[in-house]
Design a protein around this motif. Structure first.
Motif, PDB file in Angstrom:
ATOM      1  N   SER A  85      47.163  46.571  44.685  1.00  0.00           N
ATOM      2  CA  SER A  85      46.274  45.523  44.889  1.00  0.00           C
ATOM      3  C   SER A  85      46.424  44.401  43.991  1.00  0.00           C
ATOM      4  CB  SER A  85      44.697  46.012  44.386  1.00  0.00           C
ATOM      5  OG  SER A  85      44.884  46.622  42.921  1.00  0.00           O
ATOM      6  N   VAL A  86      45.896  43.424  44.169  1.00  0.00           N
ATOM      7  CA  VAL A  86      45.763  42.330  43.233  1.00  0.00           C
ATOM      8  C   VAL A  86      45.253  42.723  41.881  1.00  0.00           C
ATOM      9  CG1 VAL A  86      44.535  40.081  42.747  1.00  0.00           C
ATOM     10  CG2 VAL A  86      45.267  40.320  44.795  1.00  0.00           C
ATOM     11  N   SER A  87      44.282  43.485  41.747  1.00  0.00           N
ATOM     12  CA  SER A  87      43.799  44.058  40.436  1.00  0.00           C
ATOM     13  C   SER A  87      45.005  44.525  39.872  1.00  0.00           C
ATOM     14  CB  SER A  87      42.843  44.980  40.649  1.00  0.00           C
ATOM     15  OG  SER A  87      41.735  44.464  41.377  1.00  0.00           O
ATOM     16  N   PHE A 113      37.843  35.240  42.335  1.00  0.00           N
ATOM     17  CA  PHE A 113      37.302  36.631  42.803  1.00  0.00           C
ATOM     18  C   PHE A 113      36.764  37.445  41.610  1.00  0.00           C
ATOM     19  CE2 PHE A 113      37.618  40.969  44.738  1.00  0.00           C
ATOM     20  CZ  PHE A 113      36.986  40.581  45.918  1.00  0.00           C
ATOM     21  N   THR A 115      37.353  40.367  40.628  1.00  0.00           N
ATOM     22  CA  THR A 115      38.509  41.155  39.634  1.00  0.00           C
ATOM     23  C   THR A 115      39.479  40.441  38.806  1.00  0.00           C
ATOM     24  OG1 THR A 115      40.050  42.834  40.123  1.00  0.00           O
ATOM     25  CG2 THR A 115      40.368  40.906  41.042  1.00  0.00           C
ATOM     26  N   THR A 160      41.936  30.143  41.859  1.00  0.00           N
ATOM     27  CA  THR A 160      42.139  30.913  42.868  1.00  0.00           C
ATOM     28  C   THR A 160      42.734  29.415  43.889  1.00  0.00           C
ATOM     29  OG1 THR A 160      40.936  32.050  44.548  1.00  0.00           O
ATOM     30  CG2 THR A 160      39.811  30.319  44.024  1.00  0.00           C
ATOM     31  N   PHE A 164      36.556  32.748  47.740  1.00  0.00           N
ATOM     32  CA  PHE A 164      36.168  33.623  48.646  1.00  0.00           C
ATOM     33  C   PHE A 164      34.616  33.314  48.835  1.00  0.00           C
ATOM     34  CE2 PHE A 164      33.572  36.571  46.407  1.00  0.00           C
ATOM     35  CZ  PHE A 164      33.541  36.175  44.966  1.00  0.00           C
ATOM     36  N   ASP A 189      45.426  33.039  42.709  1.00  0.00           N
ATOM     37  CA  ASP A 189      45.328  33.936  43.392  1.00  0.00           C
ATOM     38  C   ASP A 189      45.325  33.541  44.830  1.00  0.00           C
ATOM     39  OD1 ASP A 189      43.823  35.860  44.972  1.00  0.00           O
ATOM     40  OD2 ASP A 189      42.032  36.201  43.693  1.00  0.00           O
ATOM     41  N   TYR A 191      44.988  35.329  47.855  1.00  0.00           N
ATOM     42  CA  TYR A 191      44.371  36.276  48.879  1.00  0.00           C
ATOM     43  C   TYR A 191      43.746  35.728  49.976  1.00  0.00           C
ATOM     44  CZ  TYR A 191      44.455  41.250  49.637  1.00  0.00           C
ATOM     45  OH  TYR A 191      44.786  42.475  50.180  1.00  0.00           O
ATOM     46  N   GLN A 192      43.208  34.453  49.741  1.00  0.00           N
ATOM     47  CA  GLN A 192      42.362  33.764  50.772  1.00  0.00           C
ATOM     48  C   GLN A 192      43.372  32.780  51.322  1.00  0.00           C
ATOM     49  OE1 GLN A 192      39.560  34.357  52.364  1.00  0.00           O
ATOM     50  NE2 GLN A 192      38.908  36.003  50.961  1.00  0.00           N
ATOM     51  N   LYS A 215      44.481  40.690  54.691  1.00  0.00           N
ATOM     52  CA  LYS A 215      43.652  39.640  55.309  1.00  0.00           C
ATOM     53  C   LYS A 215      44.383  38.982  56.347  1.00  0.00           C
ATOM     54  CE  LYS A 215      41.018  39.506  51.128  1.00  0.00           C
ATOM     55  NZ  LYS A 215      39.641  40.163  51.419  1.00  0.00           N
TER      56      LYS A 215
HETATM   57  C1  PLP Z   1      40.381  35.787  46.674  1.00  0.00           C
HETATM   58  C2  PLP Z   1      40.548  37.316  46.637  1.00  0.00           C
HETATM   59  N1  PLP Z   1      41.331  37.946  45.477  1.00  0.00           N
HETATM   60  C3  PLP Z   1      41.189  39.187  45.227  1.00  0.00           C
HETATM   61  C4  PLP Z   1      40.780  40.008  46.345  1.00  0.00           C
HETATM   62  C5  PLP Z   1      41.118  41.656  46.137  1.00  0.00           C
HETATM   63  O1  PLP Z   1      41.785  42.075  45.277  1.00  0.00           O
HETATM   64  P1  PLP Z   1      42.174  43.392  45.277  1.00  0.00           P
HETATM   65  O2  PLP Z   1      43.343  43.640  45.976  1.00  0.00           O
HETATM   66  O3  PLP Z   1      42.373  43.855  43.842  1.00  0.00           O
HETATM   67  O4  PLP Z   1      41.368  44.433  45.723  1.00  0.00           O
HETATM   68  C6  PLP Z   1      40.188  39.390  47.366  1.00  0.00           C
HETATM   69  C7  PLP Z   1      39.519  40.433  48.451  1.00  0.00           C
HETATM   70  O5  PLP Z   1      39.345  41.192  48.665  1.00  0.00           O
HETATM   71  C8  PLP Z   1      39.761  38.275  47.430  1.00  0.00           C
HETATM   72  O6  PLP Z   1      39.338  37.511  48.508  1.00  0.00           O
END
Ligand code: PLP
Length: 385
Positions: A85-87, A113, A115, A160, A164, A189, A191-192, A215
């Motif tokens: 995970s990102v976390s 986000f 986390t 970010t 999100f 970050d 992810y989006q 995603k």
């Molecule tokens: C911007 C962003 N960062 C992190 C995550 C999730 O992080 P992780 O992989 O730790 O669940 C999300 C969505 O689930 C997200 O939208």
């Protein structure tokens, strides 16, 4: 790039069976399931049946993910950790960063986000200071706000790429430039954004970048990654670790900690094998479809969406300028849970955060999807702010 909004989905939509039943317009939460990702999971089960425990092959799958991610973000393979995970990746990074020479502060944008905010606040237990960069009332965070926050006490800026909650996009290149001028590192970050627009870690100028494949990369849950700029890798010794982070995984030495000389040092335990199959299939599919084409296609769809919301006299909270937004468009609601449920009753899948409806088109969405959503929004006009 001039685009015809019909051509991309016409080419690929049949590969995503969800559209036989739903208007799926929620890729900011999770990408739609494709035929190839479904087949990849089936292949994992077949391999398990056929070979028992083919660990050499499975470790090879992990390396294939590393290679695919590296080429996706313009990094070297040695700069990529494949995480669950990102976390997990960011926690490993936080555990190993040194906060010395008077640099005791992490700057966190208010678009992060949970986390990311939580991991850096957890470091307060180690004596680290966390400073937030607040958003303006219009839902943007101007570069000047970062410039005012970053100083000689800043060790790292966590930002970010696209928020999100409201879809706002931050000027990551600008933030990185200011941070580096002042001797601080930058974590993005993404992810989006990853999979929805081309990502180039060198062009962004960041030191670290974290994301996952759930995603816009269509790869499902369980697999993330962390990029670490090669010059920094060996300066960071994660204390959140595990045997897959070791210099020699198969030495099995319990008397020693010798992290890998590459970004693999940010990994931990047994890799998420099923997710590696899905990740490879998802990334391959997005590259075949075309990420730059997808970005241009989604821009056209979002322009239709914004015009339609304007006509309804409702409010898009995501900034309008192309460089301040991405695939995610958020619309203000008076009762967003009710709105998401009303749309679901019409077979339209969306999601929400705060008081905002989140609409996130991807390569497979059509102008008809957007029109169906707008019709459903018009029918529920009382739920729009
Ligand atoms: C911007 C962003 N960062 C992190 C995550 C999730 O992080 P992780 O992989 O730790 O669940 C999300 C969505 O689930 C997200 O939208």
């Amino acid at each position: 790039m001039a685009v015809d909004v019909a051509s991309l989905p016409a080419r690929i939509r049949h590969r995503f069976p969800v559209f036989e039943q739903r208007v799926y317009i929620n890729s900011c939460s999770q990408g739609a399931l494709s035929d190839s990702v479904r087949a990849a999971y089936a292949q994992y089960l077949d391999d398990w049946d056929e070979h028992g425990a083919p660990w050499e092959y499975w470790v090879g799958r992990l390396e294939a993910v590393r290679a695919a991610v590296a080429s996706l973000v313009n990094a070297n393979e040695d700069e990529i950790a494949v995480t669950t995970s990102v976390s997990a990746g960011v926690s490993a990074l936080a555990s190993g960063l040194r906060f010395d020479q008077g640099r005791d502060t992490v700057i966190v944008s208010d678009f992060e986000f949970p986390t990311i905010g939580q991991i850096w606040h957890a470091q307060e237990r180690r004596g680290i200071r966390v400073v937030h960069v607040p958003a303006e009332a219009d839902g943007t965070i101007p570069l000047e706000r970062f410039a005012a926050a970053i100083d000689e006490r800043t060790a790292l800026v966590a930002t970010t790429h696209v928020c999100f909650r409201n879809g706002g996009r931050l000027d990551v290149e600008g933030i990185a430039r200011i941070a580096h001028e002042r001797g601080a590192l930058v974590l993005v970050d993404a992810y989006q954004t990853v999979g929805s627009l081309p990502i180039d870690v060198r062009a962004l100028g960041c030191d670290f970048l974290a994301a996952g494949v759930l995603k816009y990369l269509l790869g499902s849950a369980g697999l993330g990654f962390l990029y670490c700029r090669c010059e920094l890798v060996e300066t960071i010794e994660p204390t959140a670790t595990g045997w897959f982070a070791d210099r020699d995984i198969f030495q099995m030495d319990i008397h020693d900690y010798s992290p890998a000389p590459t970004a693999r040092r940010f990994e931990a335990g047994t890799p998420p094998v099923p997710s590696t199959y899905a990740a490879i299939a998802g990334i391959e599919l997005m590259r075949e479809i075309g990420i730059a084409e997808t970005e241009a296609h989604v821009r056209e769809l979002n322009a239709l969406l914004r015009d339609g919301v304007d006509e309804l006299g409702a409010r898009v909270v995501t900034p309008r300028e192309p460089e301040r937004s991405g695939a995610l468009v958020c619309i203000a609601s008076t009762d967003v849970n009710m709105l998401v449920a009303a749309l679901a009753d019409e077979g339209i899948v969306t999601s929400c955060r705060d008081d905002n409806l989140r609409v996130s088109p991807h390569c497979y969405n059509t102008a008809e999807d957007v029109q169906m959503l707008l019709d459903a929004l018009a029918a529920n006009r009382q739920l729009l702010a």
